[in-house]
Design a protein around this motif. Structure first.
Motif, PDB file in Angstrom:
ATOM      1  N   VAL A 136       0.996  -1.550  -0.266  1.00 52.34           N
ATOM      2  CA  VAL A 136      -0.028   0.278  -0.200  1.00 52.34           C
ATOM      3  C   VAL A 136       1.256   0.614  -0.371  1.00 52.34           C
ATOM      4  O   VAL A 136       1.963   0.981   0.544  1.00 52.34           O
ATOM      5  CB  VAL A 136      -0.587   0.176   1.779  1.00 52.34           C
ATOM      6  CG1 VAL A 136      -1.939   1.324   1.270  1.00 52.34           C
ATOM      7  CG2 VAL A 136      -1.708  -1.379   1.013  1.00 52.34           C
ATOM      8  N   VAL A 137       0.536   2.805  -0.499  1.00 48.24           N
ATOM      9  CA  VAL A 137       0.894   3.416  -0.947  1.00 48.24           C
ATOM     10  C   VAL A 137       0.382   4.688  -0.499  1.00 48.24           C
ATOM     11  O   VAL A 137      -0.831   4.693  -0.962  1.00 48.24           O
ATOM     12  CB  VAL A 137       1.636   3.679  -2.291  1.00 48.24           C
ATOM     13  CG1 VAL A 137       2.526   4.629  -2.248  1.00 48.24           C
ATOM     14  CG2 VAL A 137       3.028   2.490  -2.380  1.00 48.24           C
ATOM     15  N   ALA A 138       0.580   4.841   0.932  1.00 46.43           N
ATOM     16  CA  ALA A 138      -0.232   6.390   0.990  1.00 46.43           C
ATOM     17  C   ALA A 138       0.728   7.908   1.495  1.00 46.43           C
ATOM     18  O   ALA A 138       1.642   8.122   1.955  1.00 46.43           O
ATOM     19  CB  ALA A 138      -0.455   5.852   2.812  1.00 46.43           C
ATOM     20  N   THR A 139       0.864   8.470   0.818  1.00 48.05           N
ATOM     21  CA  THR A 139       1.442   9.769   0.791  1.00 48.05           C
ATOM     22  C   THR A 139       1.335  10.449   1.670  1.00 48.05           C
ATOM     23  O   THR A 139       1.768  11.435   2.127  1.00 48.05           O
ATOM     24  CB  THR A 139       1.922  10.670  -0.242  1.00 48.05           C
ATOM     25  OG1 THR A 139       0.049  11.017  -0.931  1.00 48.05           O
ATOM     26  CG2 THR A 139       2.193   9.322  -1.373  1.00 48.05           C
ATOM     27  N   GLN A 140      -0.637  10.590   2.261  1.00 48.90           N
ATOM     28  CA  GLN A 140      -0.589  11.271   3.486  1.00 48.90           C
ATOM     29  C   GLN A 140      -1.477  10.266   4.711  1.00 48.90           C
ATOM     30  O   GLN A 140      -1.979   9.417   4.166  1.00 48.90           O
ATOM     31  CB  GLN A 140      -2.123  12.129   3.123  1.00 48.90           C
ATOM     32  CG  GLN A 140      -2.215  12.944   1.647  1.00 48.90           C
ATOM     33  CD  GLN A 140      -0.662  14.051   2.280  1.00 48.90           C
ATOM     34  OE1 GLN A 140      -1.169  14.777   3.564  1.00 48.90           O
ATOM     35  NE2 GLN A 140      -0.498  14.677   1.498  1.00 48.90           N
ATOM     36  N   LYS A 141      -0.542  10.433   5.527  1.00 49.58           N
ATOM     37  CA  LYS A 141      -0.676   9.590   6.749  1.00 49.58           C
ATOM     38  C   LYS A 141      -0.421   9.873   8.098  1.00 49.58           C
ATOM     39  O   LYS A 141       0.147  10.929   8.476  1.00 49.58           O
ATOM     40  CB  LYS A 141      -0.129   8.261   6.103  1.00 49.58           C
ATOM     41  CG  LYS A 141       1.307   7.986   5.989  1.00 49.58           C
ATOM     42  CD  LYS A 141       1.921   6.360   5.434  1.00 49.58           C
ATOM     43  CE  LYS A 141       3.456   7.682   5.117  1.00 49.58           C
ATOM     44  NZ  LYS A 141       4.221   5.853   4.332  1.00 49.58           N
ATOM     45  N   SER A 142      -0.975   9.347   9.211  1.00 48.80           N
ATOM     46  CA  SER A 142      -0.107   9.426   9.976  1.00 48.80           C
ATOM     47  C   SER A 142       1.233   9.776  10.790  1.00 48.80           C
ATOM     48  O   SER A 142       1.839   9.155   9.777  1.00 48.80           O
ATOM     49  CB  SER A 142      -0.919   8.886  11.546  1.00 48.80           C
ATOM     50  OG  SER A 142      -0.429   8.719  12.485  1.00 48.80           O
ATOM     51  N   THR A 143       1.458  10.360  11.396  1.00 49.26           N
ATOM     52  CA  THR A 143       3.015  10.625  11.158  1.00 49.26           C
ATOM     53  C   THR A 143       4.370   9.481  12.379  1.00 49.26           C
ATOM     54  O   THR A 143       4.741   9.400  11.778  1.00 49.26           O
ATOM     55  CB  THR A 143       3.038  11.904  12.097  1.00 49.26           C
ATOM     56  OG1 THR A 143       3.245  11.507  13.438  1.00 49.26           O
ATOM     57  CG2 THR A 143       2.882  13.443  12.142  1.00 49.26           C
TER      58      THR A 143
END
Length: 91
Positions: free
Chosen positions: A10-17
């Protein structure tokens, strides 16, 4: 601990720090006959697993502890973590 096969990523550019820098892998849980059980899920990879590899993963509190990078990281959102790559298992 549970056994599964890595089937994707899974690629997620916006995510929890707390997820920054962690590779997220899609896992198909399996039984000892290597048959799929339940549904696929996403786990944070702590050991460098690749697609097609059989892995051991943990859920819940154990997953949270295995993915913490520092003693002060109490904001971790991980619910599943890959903790081992299986070389073989004997039944």
């Amino acid at each position: 601990m549970y056994m599964g096969v890595v089937v994707g990523s899974v690629v997620a550019t916006q995510k929890s720090t707390s997820l920054v820098g962690k590779k997220l892998m899609i896992i198909q849980p399996i039984n000892s006959e290597r048959q799929p059980v339940r549904f696929e899920e996403v786990a944070a990879d702590t050991v460098g697993a690749g697609i097609g590899e059989t892995v051991l993963f943990v859920r819940g509190a154990a997953a949270h502890r295995s993915s913490i990078q520092s003693i002060n990281d109490d904001q971790d959102v991980t619910d599943a973590s890959i903790v081992a790559i299986v070389d073989r298992f004997d039944k």
